[in-house]
Design a protein around this motif. Sequence first.
Motif, short mmCIF file in Angstrom:
data_model
loop_
_atom_site.label_atom_id
_atom_site.label_comp_id
_atom_site.label_asym_id
_atom_site.label_seq_id
_atom_site.Cartn_x
_atom_site.Cartn_y
_atom_site.Cartn_z
N LEU A 22 0.91 -0.68 -0.06
CA LEU A 22 0.12 0.25 -0.21
C LEU A 22 1.34 1.25 0.31
O LEU A 22 2.24 1.39 0.55
CB LEU A 22 -0.75 0.16 1.34
N THR A 23 0.64 2.14 -0.53
CA THR A 23 1.28 3.28 -0.40
C THR A 23 0.01 3.98 0.98
O THR A 23 -0.88 3.81 1.54
CB THR A 23 0.52 4.62 -1.55
N VAL A 24 1.18 5.27 1.21
CA VAL A 24 0.67 5.48 2.34
C VAL A 24 -0.50 6.19 2.78
O VAL A 24 -1.64 6.50 3.14
CB VAL A 24 1.98 6.85 3.30
N THR A 25 -0.59 7.01 1.24
CA THR A 25 -2.01 7.93 1.12
C THR A 25 -3.26 6.84 0.82
O THR A 25 -4.24 6.88 1.37
CB THR A 25 -1.88 8.16 -0.40
N ASP A 26 -3.19 5.73 0.08
CA ASP A 26 -4.07 4.52 0.40
C ASP A 26 -4.10 4.42 1.83
O ASP A 26 -5.32 3.92 2.10
CB ASP A 26 -3.77 3.30 -0.35
N ALA A 27 -3.21 3.80 2.07
CA ALA A 27 -3.73 3.50 4.07
C ALA A 27 -4.42 4.27 4.54
O ALA A 27 -5.19 3.88 5.34
CB ALA A 27 -2.43 2.63 4.55
N ALA A 28 -4.11 5.60 4.34
CA ALA A 28 -4.51 7.12 5.06
C ALA A 28 -6.35 6.35 4.80
O ALA A 28 -7.18 7.07 5.93
CB ALA A 28 -3.95 8.33 4.82
N LYS A 29 -6.18 6.79 3.32
CA LYS A 29 -7.90 6.80 2.61
C LYS A 29 -8.68 5.97 3.45
O LYS A 29 -9.91 5.50 4.46
CB LYS A 29 -7.58 6.64 1.00
N GLY A 30 -7.90 4.34 3.99
CA GLY A 30 -8.28 2.89 3.71
C GLY A 30 -8.75 3.31 5.26
O GLY A 30 -10.03 3.25 6.21
N LEU A 31 -7.86 4.06 6.95
CA LEU A 31 -7.92 4.02 7.82
C LEU A 31 -8.91 5.70 8.47
O LEU A 31 -9.33 5.49 8.91
CB LEU A 31 -6.67 4.08 8.47
N ASP A 32 -9.70 5.84 6.99
CA ASP A 32 -10.01 7.22 7.39
C ASP A 32 -9.32 8.21 8.22
O ASP A 32 -9.84 8.94 9.06
CB ASP A 32 -11.38 7.23 7.53
N VAL A 33 -8.17 8.52 8.15
CA VAL A 33 -7.18 9.39 8.25
C VAL A 33 -6.44 10.29 7.84
O VAL A 33 -6.67 9.67 6.28
CB VAL A 33 -6.06 8.99 9.62
N THR A 34 -6.01 11.46 7.97
CA THR A 34 -5.58 12.28 7.01
C THR A 34 -3.73 11.89 6.30
O THR A 34 -3.55 10.62 7.76
CB THR A 34 -4.74 13.85 7.39
N ARG A 35 -3.15 12.19 5.43
CA ARG A 35 -2.09 11.07 5.60
C ARG A 35 -1.42 11.41 6.12
O ARG A 35 -0.20 11.21 6.40
CB ARG A 35 -1.61 11.80 3.57
N LYS A 36 -1.33 13.18 6.59
CA LYS A 36 -0.13 13.26 7.21
C LYS A 36 -0.09 12.59 8.33
O LYS A 36 0.93 13.04 9.60
CB LYS A 36 -0.25 14.87 7.95
N THR A 37 -1.79 13.09 9.40
CA THR A 37 -1.67 11.76 10.42
C THR A 37 -1.21 10.29 10.55
O THR A 37 -0.66 9.99 11.61
CB THR A 37 -3.26 11.82 10.85
N LEU A 38 -1.18 9.57 9.51
CA LEU A 38 -0.55 8.78 9.30
C LEU A 38 1.04 8.38 8.87
O LEU A 38 1.57 7.72 9.93
CB LEU A 38 -0.85 7.49 7.74
N SER A 39 1.52 9.48 7.88
CA SER A 39 2.56 9.90 7.94
C SER A 39 3.64 9.78 9.33
O SER A 39 4.59 9.67 9.74
CB SER A 39 3.22 10.83 7.31
N GLU A 40 2.45 10.77 9.95
CA GLU A 40 3.57 10.89 11.56
C GLU A 40 3.87 9.93 12.51
O GLU A 40 4.75 9.73 13.04
CB GLU A 40 2.93 11.55 12.62
N LEU A 41 2.23 9.17 12.96
CA LEU A 41 2.38 7.31 13.50
C LEU A 41 4.06 7.04 12.89
O LEU A 41 4.44 6.29 13.35
CB LEU A 41 1.21 7.05 13.14
N ILE A 42 3.55 6.68 11.07
CA ILE A 42 4.95 5.58 11.08
C ILE A 42 6.09 5.93 11.00
O ILE A 42 7.10 5.76 10.93
CB ILE A 42 3.77 4.89 9.29
N ASN A 43 6.27 7.34 11.15
CA ASN A 43 7.92 7.92 11.24
C ASN A 43 8.21 8.29 12.85
O ASN A 43 8.96 9.15 12.72
CB ASN A 43 7.89 8.83 10.08
N CYS A 44 7.28 7.46 13.64
CA CYS A 44 7.94 7.95 14.60
C CYS A 44 7.67 9.04 15.65
O CYS A 44 7.83 9.73 16.56
CB CYS A 44 8.88 6.91 15.34
#
Length: 96
Positions: A22-44
Amino acid sequence: MMHNPPHPGKIIRQECIEALGLTVTDAAKGLDVTRKTLSELINCRSGVSPEMAIRLEKAGWSTADTWLKLQMQHDLWQARQKAGKLKVKKFEEIHA
Protein backbone atom coordinates in the motif's frame (compact mmCIF):
# COMPACT_ATOMS: atom_id res chain seq x y z
CA MET A 1 15.49 -5.91 31.36
CA MET A 2 13.65 -5.26 28.13
CA HIS A 3 15.56 -3.78 25.23
CA ASN A 4 14.22 -0.73 23.47
CA PRO A 5 10.85 -1.88 22.10
CA PRO A 6 10.19 -0.69 18.56
CA HIS A 7 7.82 2.20 18.04
CA PRO A 8 4.47 0.80 16.87
CA GLY A 9 4.60 3.14 13.88
CA LYS A 10 7.61 1.25 12.55
CA ILE A 11 5.68 -2.03 12.84
CA ILE A 12 2.65 -0.51 11.10
CA ARG A 13 4.84 0.79 8.27
CA GLN A 14 6.69 -2.51 7.72
CA GLU A 15 4.18 -5.21 8.64
CA CYS A 16 0.93 -3.60 7.53
CA ILE A 17 1.47 -0.94 4.87
CA GLU A 18 4.62 -2.13 3.07
CA ALA A 19 3.72 -5.82 3.44
CA LEU A 20 0.47 -5.19 1.57
CA GLY A 21 2.12 -2.98 -1.03
CA LEU A 22 0.00 0.00 0.00
CA THR A 23 0.95 3.62 -0.38
CA VAL A 24 0.70 5.84 2.68
CA THR A 25 -2.06 7.74 0.89
CA ASP A 26 -4.10 4.58 0.24
CA ALA A 27 -3.58 3.32 3.80
CA ALA A 28 -4.64 6.70 5.21
CA LYS A 29 -7.79 6.68 3.07
CA GLY A 30 -8.60 3.15 4.22
CA LEU A 31 -8.14 4.14 7.87
CA ASP A 32 -10.11 7.38 7.31
CA VAL A 33 -7.30 9.58 8.60
CA THR A 34 -5.25 12.26 6.90
CA ARG A 35 -2.04 11.31 5.15
CA LYS A 36 -0.22 13.63 7.58
CA THR A 37 -1.67 11.80 10.61
CA LEU A 38 -0.58 8.40 9.30
CA SER A 39 2.79 9.71 8.15
CA GLU A 40 3.56 11.11 11.61
CA LEU A 41 2.67 7.76 13.16
CA ILE A 42 4.69 5.55 10.80
CA ASN A 43 7.66 7.92 11.05
CA CYS A 44 7.54 7.60 14.85
CA ARG A 45 6.70 11.26 15.45
CA SER A 46 3.36 10.46 17.10
CA GLY A 47 2.00 7.53 19.03
CA VAL A 48 -0.92 5.15 18.67
CA SER A 49 -3.97 6.73 20.30
CA PRO A 50 -6.92 4.63 21.49
CA GLU A 51 -8.91 5.84 18.46
CA MET A 52 -6.10 4.93 16.05
CA ALA A 53 -5.77 1.53 17.75
CA ILE A 54 -9.46 0.89 16.99
CA ARG A 55 -9.01 2.02 13.39
CA LEU A 56 -6.09 -0.41 12.99
CA GLU A 57 -8.17 -3.20 14.53
CA LYS A 58 -11.12 -2.50 12.21
CA ALA A 59 -8.68 -2.62 9.26
CA GLY A 60 -7.79 -6.17 10.33
CA TRP A 61 -4.36 -5.23 11.61
CA SER A 62 -4.18 -6.97 15.00
CA THR A 63 -6.20 -5.80 18.00
CA ALA A 64 -6.58 -2.37 19.57
CA ASP A 65 -5.30 -3.84 22.84
CA THR A 66 -2.12 -5.07 21.16
CA TRP A 67 -1.38 -1.68 19.57
CA LEU A 68 -1.93 0.17 22.86
CA LYS A 69 0.28 -2.32 24.76
CA LEU A 70 3.05 -1.87 22.19
CA GLN A 71 2.77 1.91 22.51
CA MET A 72 2.82 1.75 26.32
CA GLN A 73 5.88 -0.54 26.34
CA HIS A 74 7.71 1.82 24.00
CA ASP A 75 6.74 4.91 26.03
CA LEU A 76 7.62 3.29 29.36
CA TRP A 77 11.04 2.18 28.09
CA GLN A 78 11.71 5.73 26.86
CA ALA A 79 10.63 7.18 30.23
CA ARG A 80 12.84 4.72 32.16
CA GLN A 81 15.86 6.01 30.24
CA LYS A 82 15.22 9.42 31.86
CA ALA A 83 14.20 8.11 35.30
CA GLY A 84 17.59 8.94 36.85
CA LYS A 85 16.96 12.64 36.26
CA LEU A 86 13.67 12.62 38.17
CA LYS A 87 13.99 14.19 41.63
CA VAL A 88 11.41 12.26 43.59
CA LYS A 89 11.29 11.95 47.38
CA LYS A 90 10.57 8.45 48.63
CA PHE A 91 7.80 8.45 51.20
CA GLU A 92 7.81 6.27 54.29
CA GLU A 93 5.45 3.33 54.27
CA ILE A 94 2.24 4.04 56.13
CA HIS A 95 1.16 1.44 58.70
CA ALA A 96 -2.54 1.43 59.49
